[in-house]
Design an enzyme around this catalytic site. Structure first.
Site, PDB file in Angstrom:
ATOM      1  N   ASP A  35     -16.189  62.963 -10.946  1.00  0.00           N
ATOM      2  CA  ASP A  35     -17.123  62.862 -12.067  1.00  0.00           C
ATOM      3  C   ASP A  35     -18.547  63.119 -11.595  1.00  0.00           C
ATOM      4  O   ASP A  35     -19.118  62.329 -10.846  1.00  0.00           O
ATOM      5  CB  ASP A  35     -17.014  61.455 -12.667  1.00  0.00           C
ATOM      6  CG  ASP A  35     -17.637  61.365 -14.039  1.00  0.00           C
ATOM      7  OD1 ASP A  35     -18.295  62.324 -14.469  1.00  0.00           O
ATOM      8  OD2 ASP A  35     -17.463  60.324 -14.701  1.00  0.00           O
ATOM      9  N   ASP A  36     -19.132  64.230 -12.019  1.00  0.00           N
ATOM     10  CA  ASP A  36     -20.515  64.598 -11.692  1.00  0.00           C
ATOM     11  C   ASP A  36     -20.714  64.948 -10.220  1.00  0.00           C
ATOM     12  O   ASP A  36     -21.813  64.767  -9.684  1.00  0.00           O
ATOM     13  CB  ASP A  36     -21.499  63.473 -12.063  1.00  0.00           C
ATOM     14  CG  ASP A  36     -21.600  63.239 -13.555  1.00  0.00           C
ATOM     15  OD1 ASP A  36     -20.987  63.996 -14.320  1.00  0.00           O
ATOM     16  OD2 ASP A  36     -22.294  62.293 -13.959  1.00  0.00           O
ATOM     17  N   CYS A  75     -18.954  65.360 -19.623  1.00  0.00           N
ATOM     18  CA  CYS A  75     -17.657  64.720 -19.352  1.00  0.00           C
ATOM     19  C   CYS A  75     -16.514  65.016 -20.317  1.00  0.00           C
ATOM     20  O   CYS A  75     -15.524  65.635 -19.951  1.00  0.00           O
ATOM     21  CB  CYS A  75     -17.851  63.211 -19.271  1.00  0.00           C
ATOM     22  SG  CYS A  75     -19.038  62.671 -18.034  1.00  0.00           S
ATOM     23  N   ARG A  79     -13.065  67.470 -19.779  1.00  0.00           N
ATOM     24  CA  ARG A  79     -11.721  66.897 -19.617  1.00  0.00           C
ATOM     25  C   ARG A  79     -10.759  67.414 -20.679  1.00  0.00           C
ATOM     26  O   ARG A  79      -9.583  67.677 -20.394  1.00  0.00           O
ATOM     27  CB  ARG A  79     -11.824  65.368 -19.650  1.00  0.00           C
ATOM     28  CG  ARG A  79     -12.546  64.842 -18.424  1.00  0.00           C
ATOM     29  CD  ARG A  79     -13.170  63.452 -18.591  1.00  0.00           C
ATOM     30  NE  ARG A  79     -14.151  63.301 -17.538  1.00  0.00           N
ATOM     31  CZ  ARG A  79     -13.880  62.911 -16.295  1.00  0.00           C
ATOM     32  NH1 ARG A  79     -12.637  62.584 -15.965  1.00  0.00           N
ATOM     33  NH2 ARG A  79     -14.820  62.838 -15.380  1.00  0.00           N
ATOM     34  N   LYS A 128     -10.644  57.739 -14.852  1.00  0.00           N
ATOM     35  CA  LYS A 128     -11.451  57.927 -16.055  1.00  0.00           C
ATOM     36  C   LYS A 128     -10.722  58.804 -17.074  1.00  0.00           C
ATOM     37  O   LYS A 128     -10.210  59.860 -16.721  1.00  0.00           O
ATOM     38  CB  LYS A 128     -12.786  58.574 -15.674  1.00  0.00           C
ATOM     39  CG  LYS A 128     -13.681  58.898 -16.861  1.00  0.00           C
ATOM     40  CD  LYS A 128     -15.003  59.462 -16.424  1.00  0.00           C
ATOM     41  CE  LYS A 128     -15.847  59.889 -17.612  1.00  0.00           C
ATOM     42  NZ  LYS A 128     -17.182  60.367 -17.218  1.00  0.00           N
ATOM     43  N   HIS A 130     -11.885  59.170 -21.047  1.00  0.00           N
ATOM     44  CA  HIS A 130     -13.038  59.687 -21.800  1.00  0.00           C
ATOM     45  C   HIS A 130     -12.681  60.754 -22.829  1.00  0.00           C
ATOM     46  O   HIS A 130     -13.435  61.702 -23.050  1.00  0.00           O
ATOM     47  CB  HIS A 130     -14.131  60.201 -20.852  1.00  0.00           C
ATOM     48  CG  HIS A 130     -15.501  60.008 -21.429  1.00  0.00           C
ATOM     49  ND1 HIS A 130     -16.655  60.252 -20.743  1.00  0.00           N
ATOM     50  CD2 HIS A 130     -15.895  59.575 -22.677  1.00  0.00           C
ATOM     51  CE1 HIS A 130     -17.704  59.982 -21.496  1.00  0.00           C
ATOM     52  NE2 HIS A 130     -17.266  59.569 -22.677  1.00  0.00           N
ATOM     53  N   SER A 153     -16.902  56.719 -19.403  1.00  0.00           N
ATOM     54  CA  SER A 153     -17.816  56.707 -18.267  1.00  0.00           C
ATOM     55  C   SER A 153     -18.143  55.283 -17.840  1.00  0.00           C
ATOM     56  O   SER A 153     -18.193  54.360 -18.661  1.00  0.00           O
ATOM     57  CB  SER A 153     -19.114  57.440 -18.620  1.00  0.00           C
ATOM     58  OG  SER A 153     -18.883  58.811 -18.797  1.00  0.00           O
ATOM     59  N   HIS A 237     -20.152  59.344 -10.731  1.00  0.00           N
ATOM     60  CA  HIS A 237     -20.980  59.080 -11.904  1.00  0.00           C
ATOM     61  C   HIS A 237     -21.758  57.785 -11.659  1.00  0.00           C
ATOM     62  O   HIS A 237     -21.229  56.833 -11.085  1.00  0.00           O
ATOM     63  CB  HIS A 237     -20.080  58.951 -13.136  1.00  0.00           C
ATOM     64  CG  HIS A 237     -20.788  58.937 -14.445  1.00  0.00           C
ATOM     65  ND1 HIS A 237     -21.554  57.875 -14.868  1.00  0.00           N
ATOM     66  CD2 HIS A 237     -20.840  59.858 -15.452  1.00  0.00           C
ATOM     67  CE1 HIS A 237     -22.044  58.142 -16.078  1.00  0.00           C
ATOM     68  NE2 HIS A 237     -21.624  59.344 -16.450  1.00  0.00           N
ATOM     69  N   ASP A 289     -15.615  67.581 -12.719  1.00  0.00           N
ATOM     70  CA  ASP A 289     -15.686  67.819 -14.164  1.00  0.00           C
ATOM     71  C   ASP A 289     -16.916  68.620 -14.592  1.00  0.00           C
ATOM     72  O   ASP A 289     -16.916  69.259 -15.630  1.00  0.00           O
ATOM     73  CB  ASP A 289     -15.620  66.498 -14.945  1.00  0.00           C
ATOM     74  CG  ASP A 289     -16.838  65.605 -14.752  1.00  0.00           C
ATOM     75  OD1 ASP A 289     -17.565  65.788 -13.753  1.00  0.00           O
ATOM     76  OD2 ASP A 289     -17.055  64.712 -15.593  1.00  0.00           O
ATOM     77  N   ASN A 290     -17.981  68.560 -13.805  1.00  0.00           N
ATOM     78  CA  ASN A 290     -19.199  69.314 -14.106  1.00  0.00           C
ATOM     79  C   ASN A 290     -20.171  69.132 -12.954  1.00  0.00           C
ATOM     80  O   ASN A 290     -19.854  68.472 -11.955  1.00  0.00           O
ATOM     81  CB  ASN A 290     -19.841  68.878 -15.430  1.00  0.00           C
ATOM     82  CG  ASN A 290     -20.006  67.376 -15.579  1.00  0.00           C
ATOM     83  OD1 ASN A 290     -19.307  66.740 -16.385  1.00  0.00           O
ATOM     84  ND2 ASN A 290     -20.910  66.791 -14.809  1.00  0.00           N
ATOM     85  N   LYS A 310     -25.967  69.089 -14.414  1.00  0.00           N
ATOM     86  CA  LYS A 310     -25.212  68.569 -15.551  1.00  0.00           C
ATOM     87  C   LYS A 310     -25.983  68.767 -16.861  1.00  0.00           C
ATOM     88  O   LYS A 310     -27.196  68.644 -16.902  1.00  0.00           O
ATOM     89  CB  LYS A 310     -24.963  67.077 -15.316  1.00  0.00           C
ATOM     90  CG  LYS A 310     -24.294  66.332 -16.447  1.00  0.00           C
ATOM     91  CD  LYS A 310     -24.047  64.884 -16.057  1.00  0.00           C
ATOM     92  CE  LYS A 310     -23.399  64.114 -17.203  1.00  0.00           C
ATOM     93  NZ  LYS A 310     -22.994  62.763 -16.795  1.00  0.00           N
TER      94      LYS A 310
END
Length: 456
Positions: A35-36, A75, A79, A128, A130, A153, A237, A289-290, A310
């Site tokens: 995540d991130d 996010c 996903r 996660k 989301h 998140s 994250h 994810d990004n 992001k």
């Protein structure tokens, strides 16, 4: 007699080899989704301070993608795209979802989990989610047999209407009435098992280790049948947390600690596959994810040498690290600069498992030829291009080395082969290319919006 003993010895050695390396008709599939995590935040992608020996070794034993893309720079849409093989607006998840609000990924969508279950796979989502925290949107309604994790998140709150386990563990002075309050309690998030809250608020310093333990148990329990494990780490994250074994150990500070603990997690999972004799029957993919949340300073990651972060359609928001291995099926030590995306994972798994594609239109394409390390393989998006959506707005397209980005009446053209950092706008010097890519954006966006997935 010697001949009989010799035959018996050969037989025993062969059966021993078979027990040490099980063979399964369909490959197990594991997807690590962080995540991130920024493009640079892996050793093999150039991080100067973060140590990731397990991911580096995975790249040495498999393939590294330098031009791999998430399908969103935030996010929830990212996903949704991974699990459905479609751009986020097509499946109705163009924006980030929030706790206790309407909406989520429709359970009529065919996710990777749904598709693989149809082929006899056991499926688990750990980490996660989301994609909606109401009952009808949770992983157990989206093709996953098992769920264990934080439903959104880790800086969010709790849905006061959540189902609660009779054995729930309350921490930090919370009680059931605290959970039921509609008051926003940022950074106090629940841990769920299946569709129930089992801990509130969760001790986030333990989640990476607990996710890993849950993943290992799932692998061991299902080692004799094909399985799909979607391990979506909550880190890095913000707010950042690391267990005592990793906190304060990285030269990159707490952010580096979280990545190095994730690297440990990858190593533990790979070690388990080997110990169970199923590593050669398992496709493992690692990606993010990004791009990174650079506004958080040293609490965020790095996308260098890319521009942006992001929530932007510059490369730093969409282009992410990607490593994959499958011993004996994916060539070792391959590095490819051919464009591919998370939306291509679903159709690739359909191909590998002889499953059926979703009935509704998707955007991903089978990338197995590229993923397997075939030097002659082409990008699955070489003809149609790759599109960058921000929410429901199509801001950019990449076709080959060219990328056109249009925001607030600003038209920018970049040659990513010569200018990976998107520092030189060459639109004026290339009007024909601009016109061609503008047409692609208009036509694709019009078609997508006319052909969004519709459900009753």
């Amino acid at each position: 007699m010697k001949f009989v003993i010799s035959i018996l010895t050969v037989f025993l050695s062969c059966t021993g080899a078979l027990s040490a390396q099980k063979t399964i008709e369909k490959p197990n599939v594991i997807i690590f989704f962080t995540d991130d995590q920024g493009y640079q935040d892996v050793g093999v992608f150039g991080s100067p301070l973060i140590k990731t020996p397990n991911l580096d070794n995975m790249a040495a034993n498999g393939i590294k993608f330098t031009d791999f893309y998430a399908a969103s720079s935030v996010c929830s849409p990212s996903r949704a795209a991974l699990l459905t093989g479609a751009y986020p607006p097509r499946v109705g998840v163009p924006k980030v979802l929030w706790p206790n609000l309407p909406g989520g990924l429709s359970n009529e969508e065919q996710t990777i989990a749904n598709i693989l279950k149809s082929k006899g796979y056991t499926t688990a989502c750990i980490g996660k989610w989301h994609l909606g925290d109401q009952q009808q949107y949770l992983p157990t309604s989206q093709g996953f047999d098992r769920y264990y994790g934080i439903p959104f998140s880790n800086d969010m709150s709790v849905n006061p209407e959540s189902k609660v386990s009779k054995n729930i563990v309350f921490r930090e002075g919370m009680i059931l009435d605290s959970l039921r309050e509609k008051k926003w309690r940022g950074k106090r998030v629940p841990l769920m098992k299946q569709d129930e809250v089992i801990e509130y608020p969760v001790d986030q310093s333990t989640v990476t280790k607990r996710y890993t333990k849950e993943a290992i148990n799932f692998i061991k329990e299902n080692q004799n049948e094909p399985f799909f494990l979607y391990l979506a780490h909550s880190m890095p994250h913000v707010p950042l947390y690391a267990s005592p074994d990793f906190k304060g150990k990285s030269a990159r500070g707490l952010y580096g600690d979280t990545i190095e603990e994730i690297d440990w997690s990858v190593g533990e999972v790979l070690k388990t596959l080997k110990e169970q004799g199923i590593d050669e029957n398992t496709l493992v993919i690692f990606t993010s994810d990004n791009g990174p949340w650079t506004s958080k300073g040293d609490q965020g990651g790095s996308a260098l040498p890319l521009r942006g972060h992001k929530n932007q359609t510059f490369e730093g928001g969409f282009r992410v690290p990607m490593i994959a291995q499958w011993p004996g099926k994916i060539k070792a030590g391959v590095v490819t600069d051919k464009l591919a995306s998370t939306i291509d994972i679903l159709p690739t798994l359909v191909y590998l498992t002889d499953a059926e594609l979703p009935k509704q239109e998707i955007d991903g394409k089978n990338m197995w030829s590229l993923l397997s390390g075939n030097e002659k393989a082409k990008s699955p998006h070489r003809k149609d291009g790759f599109f960058y959506y921000k929410d429901s707005t199509l801001e950019a397209v990449r076709k080959g080395d060219w990328k056109l980005r249009i925001t607030q009446n600003c038209v920018a053209l970049y040659n990513l082969k010569n200018d990976i950092s998107e520092s030189e706008n060459v639109a004026e010097a290339n009007p024909k290319i601009v016109k061609k890519l503008q047409k692609m954006i208009t036509e694709f966006d019009t078609d997508l919006k006319a052909n969004k997935h519709q459900y009753n």
